[in-house]
Design a protein around this motif. Sequence first.
Motif, PDB file in Angstrom:
ATOM      1  N   GLY A 199       0.732  -1.260  -0.047  1.00 29.40           N
ATOM      2  CA  GLY A 199      -0.057  -0.119   0.237  1.00 29.40           C
ATOM      3  C   GLY A 199       0.746   1.285   0.032  1.00 29.40           C
ATOM      4  N   ALA A 200       2.157   1.220   0.697  1.00 27.96           N
ATOM      5  CA  ALA A 200       3.077   2.441   0.757  1.00 27.96           C
ATOM      6  C   ALA A 200       3.379   2.659  -0.724  1.00 27.96           C
ATOM      7  N   ILE A 201       3.742   1.689  -1.401  1.00 28.78           N
ATOM      8  CA  ILE A 201       4.241   1.873  -2.714  1.00 28.78           C
ATOM      9  C   ILE A 201       3.041   2.832  -3.744  1.00 28.78           C
ATOM     10  N   TRP A 202       1.774   1.974  -3.499  1.00 34.37           N
ATOM     11  CA  TRP A 202       0.860   2.699  -4.246  1.00 34.37           C
ATOM     12  C   TRP A 202       0.516   4.003  -3.944  1.00 34.37           C
ATOM     13  N   VAL A 203       0.825   4.483  -2.666  1.00 33.75           N
ATOM     14  CA  VAL A 203       0.586   5.751  -2.160  1.00 33.75           C
ATOM     15  C   VAL A 203       1.697   6.630  -3.206  1.00 33.75           C
ATOM     16  N   GLY A 204       2.976   6.120  -3.122  1.00 28.01           N
ATOM     17  CA  GLY A 204       3.958   6.816  -4.041  1.00 28.01           C
ATOM     18  C   GLY A 204       3.549   7.049  -5.387  1.00 28.01           C
ATOM     19  N   TRP A 205       2.564   6.294  -5.897  1.00 32.75           N
ATOM     20  CA  TRP A 205       2.559   6.348  -7.258  1.00 32.75           C
ATOM     21  C   TRP A 205       1.117   7.156  -7.397  1.00 32.75           C
ATOM     22  N   TYR A 206       0.077   6.805  -6.622  1.00 31.02           N
ATOM     23  CA  TYR A 206      -1.229   7.381  -7.178  1.00 31.02           C
ATOM     24  C   TYR A 206      -1.463   8.766  -6.537  1.00 31.02           C
ATOM     25  N   GLY A 207      -0.898   9.333  -5.580  1.00 25.67           N
ATOM     26  CA  GLY A 207      -1.043  10.649  -5.067  1.00 25.67           C
ATOM     27  C   GLY A 207      -0.469  11.587  -6.386  1.00 25.67           C
ATOM     28  N   PRO A 208       0.624  11.147  -6.992  1.00 25.22           N
ATOM     29  CA  PRO A 208       0.726  11.971  -8.240  1.00 25.22           C
ATOM     30  C   PRO A 208      -0.178  11.668  -9.257  1.00 25.22           C
ATOM     31  N   LEU A 209      -0.422  10.522  -9.622  1.00 27.62           N
ATOM     32  CA  LEU A 209      -1.230  10.101 -10.679  1.00 27.62           C
ATOM     33  C   LEU A 209      -2.612  10.762 -10.681  1.00 27.62           C
ATOM     34  N   GLN A 210      -3.294  10.591  -9.660  1.00 27.92           N
ATOM     35  CA  GLN A 210      -4.698  11.287  -9.446  1.00 27.92           C
ATOM     36  C   GLN A 210      -4.778  12.582  -9.461  1.00 27.92           C
ATOM     37  N   ILE A 211      -3.672  13.303  -8.652  1.00 26.18           N
ATOM     38  CA  ILE A 211      -4.058  14.659  -8.328  1.00 26.18           C
ATOM     39  C   ILE A 211      -2.546  15.499  -8.904  1.00 26.18           C
ATOM     40  N   LEU A 212      -1.495  15.251  -8.345  1.00 22.80           N
ATOM     41  CA  LEU A 212      -0.442  16.084  -8.342  1.00 22.80           C
ATOM     42  C   LEU A 212       0.282  16.246  -9.682  1.00 22.80           C
ATOM     43  N   LEU A 213       0.310  15.313 -10.354  1.00 19.92           N
ATOM     44  CA  LEU A 213       0.984  15.574 -11.903  1.00 19.92           C
ATOM     45  C   LEU A 213      -0.166  16.276 -12.797  1.00 19.92           C
TER      46      LEU A 213
END
Length: 420
Positions: free
Chosen positions: A33-47
Amino acid sequence: MTAEPAPPLAPALAEPVERVGRGWTASLSLANGAIWVGWYGPLQILLASQAADFAPGTGMSKETVLAWVTGAGAVVSLVANPFFGALSDRTTARRGRRTPWIVAGAAGGALSLLLLAGAGGVWTMAAGWCLVQLTLNAAFAAVTAAVPDRVPRLQRGSVGGWLGAAQILGVVGGTGLATVTGGVVAGYAACALFTLVGVLPYVLGHRDLRLPPAARPPWSRRAFLASFWLSPRRHPDLAWAWLTRFLINLSNALVLLYLLYYLRDRLHYADPEEGVLILTAVNGVTLLATVVVGGAWSDRVGRRKPFVIWSGVLMAVATAALAGRQTWPGAIVAAAVLGVGFGVFTSVDFALMTDVLPRAMDRGKDLGVINVANALPQVAAPVLAAPLVTYLGGYRVLYLVAAVIGLAGALLVVRIKGVD
């Protein structure tokens, strides 16, 4: 004269028979789950927010900037996952084959997220995202390979369910951190911290299986590079399983890629960032309701394919509904139904993949090749989605195409012959 018995397999290469405990499953799931936090915070919003900021003056739309950046990162992911999986297969460290790569990947991912937070333009944004993909894929390849290393076959659906639950919680958590922290820099910092801290319980609390140096095959660059080609003729079940996963993940990627812009430009939702968080949460609740149950049920009946087929069909129906009913309530219903289907698919398809692996020595590398079916849609989705949205009918056509692709993936599961 009697023949001498064959030497026993190293524990790291033996087929596991002892069931893993709840503590092991929980800590590995948290690391996932921690790895997916690192991926999807950027993918969903930040990028998406950075793309909107950097697009003016580049001659590209925000959609195109986002497509290029995520596509470049996905190309890195295509190479990184099987490469680091293969390296972990050959690792003979005292801490085991997988743990060193989980530590290095999570630490590198956290640092890369902080570098991405300081991006000043499209090129530095793309470079930062590529570094995030490179490092987090090293950790993800090792986490994934730990399952066939330690979990017996008839427990893999359940363990895959908990890993899937952690995955969606990571998606929701990453989206939430990116949304509530109040800015791009703070969002990246929060995701970086969670990614690093989340792997510690597994790394510190559970000893990995060590590969004895004598059990490692001799090094050959040619053989190492050739090992990444898994012949569909020699391993047809693996090839069909890979294709079904690719198509269903491509369908899902097409739904998610422009979700923020869909809410803003098509549904005219007042706060699209908040809307993405709501839809992600709804999807996560229904996914959590089915991901563990579906995997455990599959273990109990000893069958995989029917679960994968019907979950894929359900997701295709929900995606088609997005094309037909383009309203906020319709989006909420579609997100809920997609969660039900993707929950079952996530756990049972993972177990199915581990069931068709050819060799114990190559578990990390082979799962890395299979995980290309998760990353390649990130490359294909922007290439396919951008012209569909811009020139060929907009979001209605986009979601209809996504539904057809997902349905094809579900139906092709019947070609897998070696798994019930």
